[in-house]
Design a protein around this motif. Structure first.
Motif, PDB file in Angstrom:
ATOM      1  N   GLY A  16       0.815  -1.214   0.000  1.00  0.00           N
ATOM      2  CA  GLY A  16       0.000   0.000   0.000  1.00  0.00           C
ATOM      3  C   GLY A  16       0.847   1.262   0.000  1.00  0.00           C
ATOM      4  N   GLU A  35      10.267   3.066   6.002  1.00  0.00           N
ATOM      5  CA  GLU A  35       9.976   1.634   6.161  1.00  0.00           C
ATOM      6  C   GLU A  35      10.817   1.098   7.316  1.00  0.00           C
ATOM      7  OE1 GLU A  35       7.974  -0.931   5.197  1.00  0.00           O
ATOM      8  OE2 GLU A  35       9.267  -2.138   6.496  1.00  0.00           O
ATOM      9  N   LYS A  36      10.165   0.443   8.261  1.00  0.00           N
ATOM     10  CA  LYS A  36      10.904   0.018   9.459  1.00  0.00           C
ATOM     11  C   LYS A  36      11.908  -1.100   9.177  1.00  0.00           C
ATOM     12  CE  LYS A  36       7.708  -3.308  11.500  1.00  0.00           C
ATOM     13  NZ  LYS A  36       6.851  -3.634  12.633  1.00  0.00           N
ATOM     14  N   ARG A  37      11.643  -1.918   8.149  1.00  0.00           N
ATOM     15  CA  ARG A  37      12.597  -2.991   7.846  1.00  0.00           C
ATOM     16  C   ARG A  37      13.824  -2.392   7.149  1.00  0.00           C
ATOM     17  NH1 ARG A  37       9.786  -8.146   7.471  1.00  0.00           N
ATOM     18  NH2 ARG A  37       7.724  -7.701   8.277  1.00  0.00           N
ATOM     19  N   ALA A  45       4.230 -15.147   0.868  1.00  0.00           N
ATOM     20  CA  ALA A  45       4.225 -16.148  -0.200  1.00  0.00           C
ATOM     21  C   ALA A  45       3.338 -15.640  -1.329  1.00  0.00           C
ATOM     22  CB  ALA A  45       3.778 -17.486   0.340  1.00  0.00           C
ATOM     23  N   ARG A 109       4.355 -12.647  -3.238  1.00  0.00           N
ATOM     24  CA  ARG A 109       4.249 -11.311  -2.645  1.00  0.00           C
ATOM     25  C   ARG A 109       5.555 -10.531  -2.794  1.00  0.00           C
ATOM     26  NH1 ARG A 109       5.432  -8.479   1.841  1.00  0.00           N
ATOM     27  NH2 ARG A 109       3.905  -6.930   2.542  1.00  0.00           N
ATOM     28  N   ILE A 134       8.320   4.723  12.241  1.00  0.00           N
ATOM     29  CA  ILE A 134       7.580   5.920  12.677  1.00  0.00           C
ATOM     30  C   ILE A 134       6.662   5.508  13.828  1.00  0.00           C
ATOM     31  CG2 ILE A 134       5.975   7.749  11.961  1.00  0.00           C
ATOM     32  CD1 ILE A 134       8.713   7.809  10.525  1.00  0.00           C
ATOM     33  N   ARG A 188       1.625 -20.694   5.418  1.00  0.00           N
ATOM     34  CA  ARG A 188       1.951 -20.676   3.993  1.00  0.00           C
ATOM     35  C   ARG A 188       3.279 -21.380   3.745  1.00  0.00           C
ATOM     36  NH1 ARG A 188       2.899 -15.091   5.827  1.00  0.00           N
ATOM     37  NH2 ARG A 188       5.152 -14.878   6.017  1.00  0.00           N
ATOM     38  N   TRP A 241       3.854 -11.822  11.194  1.00  0.00           N
ATOM     39  CA  TRP A 241       3.470 -12.294   9.863  1.00  0.00           C
ATOM     40  C   TRP A 241       4.148 -13.610   9.492  1.00  0.00           C
ATOM     41  CZ3 TRP A 241      -0.371 -11.039   6.823  1.00  0.00           C
ATOM     42  CH2 TRP A 241      -0.950  -9.780   6.940  1.00  0.00           C
ATOM     43  N   ASP A 295      -4.186  -2.004   5.040  1.00  0.00           N
ATOM     44  CA  ASP A 295      -4.541  -2.780   6.242  1.00  0.00           C
ATOM     45  C   ASP A 295      -4.645  -1.902   7.485  1.00  0.00           C
ATOM     46  OD1 ASP A 295      -4.609  -5.091   4.801  1.00  0.00           O
ATOM     47  OD2 ASP A 295      -2.942  -6.072   5.828  1.00  0.00           O
TER      48      ASP A 295
HETATM   49  C1  LIG Z   1       6.028  -9.577   6.113  1.00  0.00           C
HETATM   50  C2  LIG Z   1       4.633  -9.675   5.514  1.00  0.00           C
HETATM   51  C3  LIG Z   1       4.249 -10.865   4.907  1.00  0.00           C
HETATM   52  C4  LIG Z   1       2.968 -10.991   4.368  1.00  0.00           C
HETATM   53  N1  LIG Z   1       2.636 -12.163   3.764  1.00  0.00           N
HETATM   54  C5  LIG Z   1       1.436 -12.297   3.171  1.00  0.00           C
HETATM   55  C6  LIG Z   1       1.092 -13.509   2.476  1.00  0.00           C
HETATM   56  O1  LIG Z   1       1.874 -14.440   2.384  1.00  0.00           O
HETATM   57  N2  LIG Z   1      -0.142 -13.586   1.907  1.00  0.00           N
HETATM   58  C7  LIG Z   1      -1.032 -12.549   1.985  1.00  0.00           C
HETATM   59  O2  LIG Z   1      -2.144 -12.645   1.438  1.00  0.00           O
HETATM   60  N3  LIG Z   1      -0.737 -11.398   2.636  1.00  0.00           N
HETATM   61  C8  LIG Z   1       0.474 -11.240   3.226  1.00  0.00           C
HETATM   62  N4  LIG Z   1       0.792 -10.079   3.861  1.00  0.00           N
HETATM   63  C9  LIG Z   1      -0.242  -9.031   3.957  1.00  0.00           C
HETATM   64  C10 LIG Z   1      -0.467  -8.246   2.693  1.00  0.00           C
HETATM   65  O3  LIG Z   1       0.733  -7.850   2.113  1.00  0.00           O
HETATM   66  C11 LIG Z   1      -1.277  -7.021   3.098  1.00  0.00           C
HETATM   67  O4  LIG Z   1      -2.491  -7.452   3.689  1.00  0.00           O
HETATM   68  C12 LIG Z   1      -1.705  -6.161   1.948  1.00  0.00           C
HETATM   69  O5  LIG Z   1      -0.740  -6.117   0.943  1.00  0.00           O
HETATM   70  C13 LIG Z   1      -2.008  -4.730   2.410  1.00  0.00           C
HETATM   71  O6  LIG Z   1      -0.824  -3.988   2.374  1.00  0.00           O
HETATM   72  P1  LIG Z   1      -0.416  -2.820   3.357  1.00  0.00           P
HETATM   73  O7  LIG Z   1       0.617  -2.041   2.628  1.00  0.00           O
HETATM   74  O8  LIG Z   1      -1.608  -2.094   3.864  1.00  0.00           O
HETATM   75  O9  LIG Z   1       0.219  -3.534   4.609  1.00  0.00           O
HETATM   76  P2  LIG Z   1       1.566  -4.387   4.714  1.00  0.00           P
HETATM   77  O10 LIG Z   1       1.788  -5.171   3.483  1.00  0.00           O
HETATM   78  O11 LIG Z   1       1.460  -5.110   6.009  1.00  0.00           O
HETATM   79  O12 LIG Z   1       2.718  -3.296   4.790  1.00  0.00           O
HETATM   80  C14 LIG Z   1       2.969  -2.498   5.924  1.00  0.00           C
HETATM   81  C15 LIG Z   1       4.419  -2.049   5.871  1.00  0.00           C
HETATM   82  O13 LIG Z   1       4.658  -1.097   6.906  1.00  0.00           O
HETATM   83  C16 LIG Z   1       5.854  -1.408   7.575  1.00  0.00           C
HETATM   84  N5  LIG Z   1       5.705  -0.837   8.923  1.00  0.00           N
HETATM   85  C17 LIG Z   1       4.925  -1.320   9.926  1.00  0.00           C
HETATM   86  N6  LIG Z   1       4.980  -0.489  10.972  1.00  0.00           N
HETATM   87  C18 LIG Z   1       5.797   0.538  10.630  1.00  0.00           C
HETATM   88  C19 LIG Z   1       6.232   1.726  11.293  1.00  0.00           C
HETATM   89  N7  LIG Z   1       5.825   2.008  12.545  1.00  0.00           N
HETATM   90  N8  LIG Z   1       7.079   2.568  10.647  1.00  0.00           N
HETATM   91  C20 LIG Z   1       7.501   2.288   9.380  1.00  0.00           C
HETATM   92  N9  LIG Z   1       7.118   1.164   8.701  1.00  0.00           N
HETATM   93  C21 LIG Z   1       6.271   0.325   9.317  1.00  0.00           C
HETATM   94  C22 LIG Z   1       5.936  -2.923   7.508  1.00  0.00           C
HETATM   95  O14 LIG Z   1       7.248  -3.390   7.673  1.00  0.00           O
HETATM   96  C23 LIG Z   1       5.394  -3.189   6.110  1.00  0.00           C
HETATM   97  O15 LIG Z   1       6.413  -3.129   5.141  1.00  0.00           O
HETATM   98  C24 LIG Z   1       2.050  -9.898   4.440  1.00  0.00           C
HETATM   99  C25 LIG Z   1       2.436  -8.689   5.047  1.00  0.00           C
HETATM  100  C26 LIG Z   1       3.720  -8.560   5.587  1.00  0.00           C
HETATM  101  C27 LIG Z   1       4.138  -7.239   6.247  1.00  0.00           C
END
Ligand SMILES: Cc1cc2nc3c(=O)[nH]c(=O)nc-3n(C[C@H](O)[C@H](O)[C@H](O)COP(=O)(O)OP(=O)(O)OC[C@H]3O[C@@H](n4cnc5c(N)ncnc54)[C@H](O)[C@@H]3O)c2cc1C
Length: 404
Positions: A16, A35-37, A45, A109, A134, A188, A241, A295
């Motif tokens: 996102g 990005e925290k990582r 997966a 992914r 953050i 997974r 996760w 999310d």
């Molecule tokens: C490690 C991981 C593995 C996943 N594996 C799967 C899977 O196998 N199958 C599936 O369907 N979905 C998986 N998901 C979930 C899926 O990617 C998300 O539900 C979807 O893509 C929504 O994306 P998002 O960007 O809102 O959240 P996310 O994809 O969860 O991304 C959030 C990002 O914010 C970063 N972050 C968190 N807190 C902080 C902070 N305080 N400061 C800075 N950065 C921060 C995280 O490291 C992450 O990179 C996974 C998510 C993660 C993080």
């Protein structure tokens, strides 16, 4: 098109956050992602990307990079897990692509994430700071500050919280809202395609349903590997996760399934688990020049495979609302009122859409795990309804376009 939000901060460089960075940069905004990582690692997966998502990836300039790494399954095959009988096969391939003018893809992914990242890194308007978590925001009337361990790490006109299911920013803004464990967890794994046992489709999506859980599999890495997910009830869930679990976690979940599924699950010794969580709907998605996305705003159960795609839709919509506010603005810089109008528009459109997808996913989960006569009725419906009619019920989902 130019955007007066010259300084946009994004917390979270996941799917996102990176999609939002790309969509905003396309409107002329300057974006800093935190990005925290520290390093991009092998994250997750499989991810399914319906036509509503692939359409956005094309608009963001990501689809061409990703195409060699995806598969476009011709069918989604739904089976009754204990009997093994296929109940229906839904036409995901050419039929769905023609209907919605965009394909249905399945990908690893980390391939999707890597393509978003490479595209964002190539943009002169996007800066990505890794290893920065953050944990707080400080709002002022004309800007917002991002903080990490008490230090100011960025200043912007808007902060987008794309920091995932357990969003730290959401906790700062709306402390009462925390995700609730759904009582189901998913594990997974990924297998080389050559080690996939007999009786399991290698090129299509397969779903095997049973009262206590289900199994989903599909090809990733351009068809070289098969992603497998096992979902089962479990009393406790954590926030990780990628919790390593013993293979027995997965094999015990499929004891009542037919041999091909048991053999598939037994073929891998490496399983990573995550807890499926839900969040009560938030009344508002923004406050103090900070807005939630993906999310962080609306976690969705995976039974409609829309988690990543909803985040892509959010990103495209947020950029459009801000850009529209700019076009209506008389002055060069967006005013606080205009920003509020844009964020209200984003919230209204996306909250309605996300709630509908969340409800449909929850309902699917219940249907997947039906037992007794209801299970028989479900199977009969799947067998007796023309597959194109079953899929046409999801036109509202896959047919979504920016501006809907
Ligand atoms: C490690 C991981 C593995 C996943 N594996 C799967 C899977 O196998 N199958 C599936 O369907 N979905 C998986 N998901 C979930 C899926 O990617 C998300 O539900 C979807 O893509 C929504 O994306 P998002 O960007 O809102 O959240 P996310 O994809 O969860 O991304 C959030 C990002 O914010 C970063 N972050 C968190 N807190 C902080 C902070 N305080 N400061 C800075 N950065 C921060 C995280 O490291 C992450 O990179 C996974 C998510 C993660 C993080």
């Amino acid at each position: 098109m130019s955007n007066p939000l010259v300084r946009t901060l994004i917390s979270g460089g996941g799917i996102g956050g990176l999609a939002a960075a790309l969509a905003l940069a396309r409107t002329g905004a300057e974006v800093t992602v935190f990005e925290k990582r520290k390093d991009p690692i092998e994250e997750g997966a499989g991810i399914q990307i319906g036509p509503n998502g692939t359409r956005i990836l094309s608009q963001l300039g990501v689809a061409n990079k990703l195409r060699p790494l995806v598969s476009s399954p011709e069918f989604l095959r739904i089976h009754d897990g204990p009997s093994g009988e296929q109940q229906t096969q839904l036409p995901l391939g050419r039929w769905l692509e023609t209907r919605h003018s965009s394909p249905y893809w399945v990908a690893h992914r980390s391939d999707l994430h890597a393509c978003l990242l490479a595209t964002a890194e190539a943009s002169p308007l996007i800066a990505i700071n890794r290893g920065v978590e953050i944990d707080a925001v400080k709002p002022y009337p004309d800007e917002v500050l991002a903080l990490s361990n008490g230090e100011i790490v960025g200043a912007g006109d808007l902060l987008v919280a794309a920091d995932g299911l357990h969003s730290a920013i959401r906790s700062c803004l709306f402390s009462a809202h925390a995700p609730r464990y759904s009582g189901k967890s998913a594990a997974r794994t990924v297998l080389p395609i050559a080690s996939v046992p007999e009786g399991i489709a290698r090129q299509d999506i397969g779903i095997w349903l049973a009262p206590a859980g289900h199994v989903v599999h599909y090809p990733v890495r351009g068809g070289e590997e098969l992603a497998v997910v096992v979902i089962r009830k479990e009393s406790n869930g954590d926030t990780d996760w990628a919790t390593a679990v013993q293979p027995s976690w997965a094999t015990e979940a499929v004891l009542e399934f037919v041999d091909p599924v048991r053999n598939l699950v037994a073929a891998s010794k490496i399983w990573r688990k995550w807890a499926l969580a839900e969040l009560a709907p938030l009344k508002t998605w923004f406050a103090n020049r900070t807005v939630l996305l993906g999310d962080a705003a609306h976690p969705v159960l995976p039974f409609l495979a829309q988690g990543a795609v909803l985040a892509l839709e959010d990103a495209a919509t947020l950029a459009k609302c801000l850009s529209d506010a700019n076009q209506n603005a008389a002055a060069d810089a967006i005013s606080e009122d205009e920003l509020e109008i844009a964020l209200n528009m984003y919230q209204d459109v996306r909250r309605t859409r996300a709630s509908r997808v969340q409800s449909a996913s929850r309902r699917n989960g219940k249907i997947y795990h039906l037992d007794g006569p209801m299970r028989a009725a479900r199977n009969m419906t799947l067998r007796c309804t023309p597959p194109t009619s079953l899929l046409a019920r999801y036109d509202w989902l896959y047919g979504w376009k920016l501006g809907d």
